[in-house]
Write a protein that holds these residues in place. Sequence first.
Motif, PDB file in Angstrom:
ATOM      1  N   GLN A   1      -8.931   2.446   3.944  1.00  0.00           N
ATOM      2  CA  GLN A   1      -7.749   1.621   3.730  1.00  0.00           C
ATOM      3  C   GLN A   1      -7.600   0.430   4.672  1.00  0.00           C
ATOM      4  O   GLN A   1      -7.219  -0.648   4.214  1.00  0.00           O
TER       5      GLN A   1
ATOM      6  N   TRP B   1       0.843  -1.207   0.000  1.00  0.00           N
ATOM      7  CA  TRP B   1       0.000   0.000   0.000  1.00  0.00           C
ATOM      8  C   TRP B   1       0.877   1.254   0.000  1.00  0.00           C
ATOM      9  O   TRP B   1       0.602   2.200  -0.718  1.00  0.00           O
TER      10      TRP B   1
ATOM     11  N   ALA C   1      -3.236   5.322  -0.351  1.00  0.00           N
ATOM     12  CA  ALA C   1      -4.153   6.095   0.487  1.00  0.00           C
ATOM     13  C   ALA C   1      -4.205   7.571   0.107  1.00  0.00           C
ATOM     14  O   ALA C   1      -3.179   8.182  -0.162  1.00  0.00           O
TER      15      ALA C   1
ATOM     16  N   CYS D   1     -14.207   2.884  -1.982  1.00  0.00           N
ATOM     17  CA  CYS D   1     -13.175   3.897  -1.766  1.00  0.00           C
ATOM     18  C   CYS D   1     -13.717   5.214  -2.303  1.00  0.00           C
ATOM     19  O   CYS D   1     -13.872   5.386  -3.514  1.00  0.00           O
TER      20      CYS D   1
END
Length: 163
Positions: free
Chosen positions: A107, A95, A101, A140
């Motif tokens: 997340q 990630w 992010a 998201c």
Amino acid sequence: MPKHTFQLNGETVTVDVEDDVRILWVLRDVLGVTGPKYGCGINVCKACTSHINGKAFNPCSVRVADIGADDEITTIEGLADTAPGDGLHPMQEAWLEHDVAQCGYCQPGQIMAAVALVNKVREEGRAITEGDLDSIRNVCRCGTYSRIREAIKTGQDAMARGL
């Protein structure tokens, strides 16, 4: 009030709450574990995704009475403890590598869903397909889906190497 005991991130916990309280509220409000996020509370957004006995689940939709003393709940806070070595889990590293992010709210749930998916396909003796990636339904709000997909592939490779 009834007492409920279960395993959380490798430790036994006991809480004194009513049977119908959802695990998300037990984690966040009673135990102070804030990694699983409250988004919708009805098992749609998946912001609270965690693991129960190694499988992805959404604590907002599970009553504490449905969890047994031998059930192991893992949240993002305990994920690194499931990986070899010290430091972050390989999926968390992926990630960071892919700068996934933005706001970061979804997340923890995204990462937990990704790890569960990688573990599932590994048990099936195969690699993640585009169809598998499409099956992740975590929302998201910032729209970093292309970076999420790339991070999952990188995380899968690192997990296979035991990093």
